[in-house]
Design an enzyme around this catalytic site. Structure first.
Site, mmCIF file in Angstrom:
data_model
loop_
_atom_site.group_PDB
_atom_site.id
_atom_site.type_symbol
_atom_site.label_atom_id
_atom_site.label_comp_id
_atom_site.label_asym_id
_atom_site.label_seq_id
_atom_site.Cartn_x
_atom_site.Cartn_y
_atom_site.Cartn_z
ATOM 1 N N HIS A 29 11.651 38.862 12.946
ATOM 2 C CA HIS A 29 10.223 39.156 13.054
ATOM 3 C C HIS A 29 9.905 40.465 12.379
ATOM 4 O O HIS A 29 10.776 41.330 12.194
ATOM 5 C CB HIS A 29 9.790 39.192 14.527
ATOM 6 C CG HIS A 29 10.515 40.223 15.342
ATOM 7 N ND1 HIS A 29 10.131 41.536 15.402
ATOM 8 C CD2 HIS A 29 11.628 40.127 16.122
ATOM 9 C CE1 HIS A 29 10.955 42.207 16.196
ATOM 10 N NE2 HIS A 29 11.888 41.379 16.633
ATOM 11 N N GLY A 30 8.663 40.589 11.962
ATOM 12 C CA GLY A 30 8.193 41.791 11.302
ATOM 13 C C GLY A 30 6.883 42.230 11.925
ATOM 14 O O GLY A 30 6.501 41.773 13.010
ATOM 15 N N GLN A 31 6.189 43.096 11.224
ATOM 16 C CA GLN A 31 4.969 43.678 11.758
ATOM 17 C C GLN A 31 3.866 42.657 11.947
ATOM 18 O O GLN A 31 3.043 42.765 12.847
ATOM 19 C CB GLN A 31 4.477 44.787 10.817
ATOM 20 C CG GLN A 31 3.227 45.507 11.305
ATOM 21 C CD GLN A 31 2.810 46.613 10.361
ATOM 22 O OE1 GLN A 31 3.450 46.847 9.345
ATOM 23 N NE2 GLN A 31 1.722 47.278 10.689
ATOM 24 N N PHE A 32 3.851 41.633 11.112
ATOM 25 C CA PHE A 32 2.721 40.717 11.113
ATOM 26 C C PHE A 32 3.052 39.292 11.549
ATOM 27 O O PHE A 32 2.159 38.454 11.609
ATOM 28 C CB PHE A 32 2.096 40.669 9.714
ATOM 29 C CG PHE A 32 1.586 41.998 9.265
ATOM 30 C CD1 PHE A 32 0.376 42.482 9.721
ATOM 31 C CD2 PHE A 32 2.328 42.779 8.397
ATOM 32 C CE1 PHE A 32 -0.096 43.717 9.312
ATOM 33 C CE2 PHE A 32 1.868 44.014 7.982
ATOM 34 C CZ PHE A 32 0.650 44.486 8.439
ATOM 35 N N GLY A 33 4.310 39.000 11.825
ATOM 36 C CA GLY A 33 4.618 37.635 12.206
ATOM 37 C C GLY A 33 6.100 37.401 12.416
ATOM 38 O O GLY A 33 6.888 38.334 12.537
ATOM 39 N N TYR A 34 6.456 36.122 12.439
ATOM 40 C CA TYR A 34 7.819 35.698 12.761
ATOM 41 C C TYR A 34 8.295 34.675 11.735
ATOM 42 O O TYR A 34 7.491 33.969 11.120
ATOM 43 C CB TYR A 34 7.854 35.061 14.159
ATOM 44 C CG TYR A 34 7.443 36.002 15.259
ATOM 45 C CD1 TYR A 34 8.397 36.692 16.008
ATOM 46 C CD2 TYR A 34 6.098 36.224 15.552
ATOM 47 C CE1 TYR A 34 8.027 37.567 17.009
ATOM 48 C CE2 TYR A 34 5.711 37.107 16.553
ATOM 49 C CZ TYR A 34 6.686 37.773 17.280
ATOM 50 O OH TYR A 34 6.312 38.646 18.279
ATOM 51 N N LYS A 46 7.549 30.994 7.743
ATOM 52 C CA LYS A 46 6.911 32.243 8.140
ATOM 53 C C LYS A 46 5.649 31.899 8.926
ATOM 54 O O LYS A 46 4.784 31.178 8.432
ATOM 55 C CB LYS A 46 6.529 33.079 6.918
ATOM 56 C CG LYS A 46 7.676 33.756 6.219
ATOM 57 C CD LYS A 46 7.139 34.656 5.108
ATOM 58 C CE LYS A 46 8.257 35.382 4.385
ATOM 59 N NZ LYS A 46 7.733 36.255 3.313
ATOM 60 N N ASP A 72 10.218 44.878 -6.326
ATOM 61 C CA ASP A 72 11.135 45.333 -5.271
ATOM 62 C C ASP A 72 12.473 44.607 -5.366
ATOM 63 O O ASP A 72 12.988 44.082 -4.376
ATOM 64 C CB ASP A 72 10.510 45.128 -3.899
ATOM 65 C CG ASP A 72 11.234 45.937 -2.817
ATOM 66 O OD1 ASP A 72 11.858 46.970 -3.150
ATOM 67 O OD2 ASP A 72 11.174 45.544 -1.638
#
Length: 367
Positions: A118-123, A139, A236
């Protein structure tokens, strides 16, 4: 490029510099901005505290050591502006009031399974197709966290990019996008072979032979060339953003995480600073970057693959930037004396500081 990187074994003793692979594990982001959605598959590890502890232990340039914690954040001045706007904003999140135009029947086709991360905005989950039983990575992006229009644009752009690159053998495949009242779902190829970074770390002395490095580098260059053909810059490229399809030694490499990627018109330049510090090109720091910056990043990765160390290193992010802008990589320390002249020359041509004199991805593929 096969002629540039021979099959000779890369050997030599470790240096005082942190091993490249380790360095890569948590490279200082250069102002990294992640689009408002869940993590890419290679970042779906649920042990950030351990990683932070390991980062603090790094005091040299070897990739097998992680750099200190302050240097492992992605660099993204766009993200800072976005966060400032979030604090000032109010009312209904832009994502909640947006119809993305995606299909609305995700639950009719897929069932979500294991959480990958998971990250800042979702899973991100493993998902199974209800009809075929095939497995995918999905996502699941929270619309409530898309506060401003720029957040919605970021999601739409990533889907557009994945669609544009679908079919390329070295890009994680996009299959479909869905939405409901609360979430956006991006269905992608599931890669289970781990990060390129982990493969580097698993090698003896965190180094590849020239022959094996050539196979990896060619695949990265093919991704960059395909991106640039579409007027797209990845922005990136680093070992963490390349996944292997499977655990097999001959598994294809797949580029992922296009959250910082963007389209650019010929002759135009990006003026923001994004990326990851160890891999950022000089022109990015000068706010005048384009497709050439991807080639620089691949040059850094190639250097790491061959010697197990980062070409530009310092204990601080500002120090790394000064190294990138002012200094040349060291090709005298072991194992470089044992590496072929053609391989060293190839790396040097990828790491030319002037982007106008640097090889393009297409040119590098022809060497």
């Amino acid at each position: 490029m096969g002629a540039c990187l021979s099959s000779s074994k890369v050997s030599g003793s470790a240096s005082n510099n942190p091993p490249a692979a380790a360095a890569a594990k948590h490279s200082p982001p250069v102002a990294r901005y992640r689009a408002p959605h869940g993590p890419s598959q290679q970042q779906q590890k649920k042990n950030p505290p351990q990683l932070r502890i390991r980062e603090k232990a790094a005091n040299n340039n070897n990739i097998s050591n992680n750099n200190n914690n302050n240097n492992n954040k992605n660099i993204n001045n766009r993200n800072q502006n976005h966060q400032n706007h979030r604090r000032q904003g109010g009312g209904i999140p832009c994502g909640k009031s947006t119809d993305f135009g995606y299909a609305k029947d995700f639950d009719d086709h897929y069932v979500l399974g294991k959480l990958l991360g998971h990250g800042q905005f979702g899973y991100t989950y493993v998902a199974t197709d209800k009809t075929t039983g095939d497995r995918f990575a999905v996502k699941k992006i929270d619309k409530n966290k898309m506060v401003l229009p720029i957040a919605v644009e970021d999601v739409k752009r990533e889907v557009k990019i994945l669609k544009a690159l679908t079919g390329h053998e070295n890009v994680v495949q996009f299959y479909d996008a869905f939405e409901d009242d609360s979430y956006v779902y991006i269905v992608m190829e599931l890669c289970e072979g781990g990060e390129l970074l982990d493969r580097i770390l698993a090698k003896k002395d965190s180094r590849y032979t020239e022959k094996d490095a050539a196979v990896v580098v060619r695949q990265m260059l093919k991704v960059a060339a395909e991106c640039h053909l579409h007027g797209l810059v990845h922005r990136d490229m680093k070992p963490e953003n390349f996944l292997f399809k499977s655990a097999r030694e001959d598994s294809p490499l797949k580029a992922t995480d296009f959250g910082l990627s963007d389209f650019i018109k010929p002759g135009k330049k990006f003026q923001d600073i994004v990326g990851s510090a160890y891999y950022v090109a000089p022109e990015v720091l000068k706010r005048k970057s384009g497709p050439e910056s991807d080639v620089w990043s691949i040059g850094v990765i190639t250097y790491i693959l061959l010697c197990g160390r980062r070409p530009f290193w310092d204990k601080t992010e500002d120090g790394i930037f000064k190294e990138v802008l002012r200094n040349k990589p060291d090709f005298r320390r072991k194992p470089w004396p044992t590496i072929t002249h053609s391989a060293k020359d190839f790396v040097k041509k990828l790491l030319v500081k002037d982007p106008r004199a640097r090889l393009t991805a297409a040119q590098a593929l022809c060497m």
